[in-house]
Design a protein around this motif. Sequence first.
Motif, mmCIF file in Angstrom:
data_model
loop_
_atom_site.group_PDB
_atom_site.id
_atom_site.type_symbol
_atom_site.label_atom_id
_atom_site.label_comp_id
_atom_site.label_asym_id
_atom_site.label_seq_id
_atom_site.Cartn_x
_atom_site.Cartn_y
_atom_site.Cartn_z
ATOM 1 N N MET A 1 -17.719 -18.714 -20.758
ATOM 2 C CA MET A 1 -17.016 -17.539 -20.024
ATOM 3 C C MET A 1 -15.407 -17.440 -20.619
ATOM 4 O O MET A 1 -14.859 -18.471 -20.148
ATOM 5 N N PHE A 4 -10.731 -13.501 -18.713
ATOM 6 C CA PHE A 4 -10.584 -12.263 -18.653
ATOM 7 C C PHE A 4 -9.184 -11.812 -18.406
ATOM 8 O O PHE A 4 -8.574 -10.727 -19.051
ATOM 9 N N PHE A 5 -8.703 -12.536 -17.350
ATOM 10 C CA PHE A 5 -7.224 -12.006 -16.939
ATOM 11 C C PHE A 5 -6.270 -13.013 -17.691
ATOM 12 O O PHE A 5 -6.577 -14.228 -17.865
ATOM 13 N N THR A 36 15.967 7.094 14.402
ATOM 14 C CA THR A 36 15.889 6.874 15.952
ATOM 15 C C THR A 36 17.176 8.055 16.328
ATOM 16 O O THR A 36 17.996 8.035 15.596
ATOM 17 N N PRO A 37 17.197 8.382 17.602
ATOM 18 C CA PRO A 37 18.155 9.267 18.174
ATOM 19 C C PRO A 37 19.446 8.724 17.949
ATOM 20 O O PRO A 37 20.475 9.383 17.671
ATOM 21 N N ALA A 163 14.605 5.956 25.924
ATOM 22 C CA ALA A 163 15.106 4.620 26.251
ATOM 23 C C ALA A 163 16.365 4.568 26.886
ATOM 24 O O ALA A 163 16.666 3.758 27.858
#
Lengths: 219, 470
Positions: A1, A4-5, A36-37, A163
């Motif tokens: 084999m 492959f990489f 946020t506000p 909050a």
Amino acid sequence: MSNFFPRWSNLLPLKLLVCLTVIGCGVVGGIWYYFTPKYTRVGYQPDQPVPFSHAIHVQQLGMDCRYCHSFVEIAGHSNIPNTQTCINCHGQGKIKSDSPRLAPVQESWKTGLPIPWVRIHKLPDYAYFNHAVHVNRGVSCYSCHGAINEMSVVYEAKPLSMAWCLECHRAPENFLRPFSEVFNMNWHPKTFEQQQEMGLKFKQEWNVNPPVTCGGCHR
Amino acid sequence: MSNGTATLESTLLSPAEKQVQRPPLVLNKRTMAWISSYVSTIVESDTPRWWWISIAITSPIALLTPLLLCYLVSTGVGVWGNNSPVAWAWDITNFVFWIGIGHAGTLISAILFLTRQKWRTSINRAAEAMTLFAVVCAGLYPLFHVGRVWKAYFLAPVPNANAIWQNFRSPLLWDVFAVSTYFTVSILFWYTGLIPDLATIRDRCTTKVKKFIYGILALGWRGANRQWRHYEMAYLLLAGLSTPLVLSVHSVVSFDFATSVIPGWHATIFPPYFVAGAIFGGFAMVLTIMLPARALYPQLHDMITPSHIDKMCKVILLTGSIVGYAYLMELFMAWYGANPYERDAFWYRAFGPYWWAYASMMFCNVISPQVFWFKWCRTNVVAVFVVSMFVNAGMWFERFVIIATTLARDFLPSSWGMFHPTWVDIFTFIGTFGIFTTLFLLFVRFLPMICMFEVKAVLPEADPHYGEEH
């Protein structure tokens, strides 16, 4: 084999992991801070048709909030004064009646059309808020609107987020003040301990029991 | 097992030892090479015609659910039949139904792994995949049951500008954690088990694209000794993590009901009864999908043998009987507890306007699996398939009975009502079967359906003493 990489791909997963972590933290932090506000609302200072200065009227001249916002103690909505209120002092031949900055007021007085003030403090429709209930139970204008007596042009000083509401609803003793000082923008407790001691006393005496259930404000 | 050993064993073993000889786990003396090549061929060969036909049927059905959920969100919850007093209706029924089905996979893969039940090897991969797909279907329902699905993140303890925090005393919140933990651990467990097989497929691939995709999925597995050591440890740890989940997830689901004060729900028997029911329904679903898969790939008969089916039927018989016991015990407790409201709740279930659901549940769950006392029924695939279908239906009826009939009778007679599903309810539910089968078809096509390396390990050849005369 065969392989492959290529060799460089061995470290790729680690690099990707590091990048994704950094990006993830950045996205979370960015949303936390910018969406946020506190960020999106605080400091909102639109151009008004008349650059009305609370600093001159309240701080220099010592006018009471209730001279103009006359229904704040008896109504859920705190009114913006009508043109008549301005004209009491700024009418023809009185204070600065010829000033070009007051032209929209004179115009409104002549035509009967209201001055198109730009609204700054706006709660969503699904949140119920009653001014009278708050100011009659020792919550000062200062607590929600900030040092409005020092503003040349009004801006939003507090986030008005849920909050932020709950900060006081869960621990009102940190904000309650004597009835006599509710409209005194220059009154501040000397120490936090003093505030708490006083606040706890008022909370008990006046039976201050702010709702923290959903239905308290989302009616 | 070669002929030589068989005769050797038959001469050496005493009659008592011969009696406990287990049936072989792989039939027809298949070799290791055959297993690898056959299982990989399922993935590698051209797409069979039946697969295209099946997915052409299931994928449009699967589309029903997302489309109808869009309709639900854009129009409003009124398109579902839920209404006072039955506020939990098909959505929660289907949630509990699907999450229950998800239990068999983890039971097979974790508990049977820890108890060294070797027969699990040929069915665990597919059963785990089925678990994941069932949990996907299940998860949709509570998500959309919250109404404003875009606010579903409120379920997670994330600091927010509303200063809202979760109510940790609510079993509904425990449910969120139980189900999400279950899904996470199940997916990790399933994927970890897949890695060596993905590497096998990668090594056999012929095209570059396939090699690349399976290569990435295999995470660089080389089959080295060190990798195997790490793998075995990771798999063992994940099995240990999953084992309590098999018991806890459905217990927590049952708390949604049991911790309330509603007559018919407020019962201590709920957790064990729900867990048994989940395993019962889960095994039925495993059989429901494994039997067709086995029929479509005839050589799978060598790995998923009649003995496997027999064992699964026995699990169904056992858990079905536990469920039957629980039903009867509920009735007994209602009578013996002498609480008029509890008695009324069960009387209403059995003889009220929902009697047909109760009767179907009793027949499908308690009576139908009793045929598995007979070996003939456990080995006849048609009989097994029919009973497993009954069990699938029965377990759905069980959840419907528990949820809808209990809520239909509120405390005040003025609040009594009936639940009627709308067409949206019905087709959303049908759609989840489409999602489930589509995902399973994709799984069969693109991933090794059988755990090759584990099946090879249970071959007689894998025994280090194989063929030695001592």
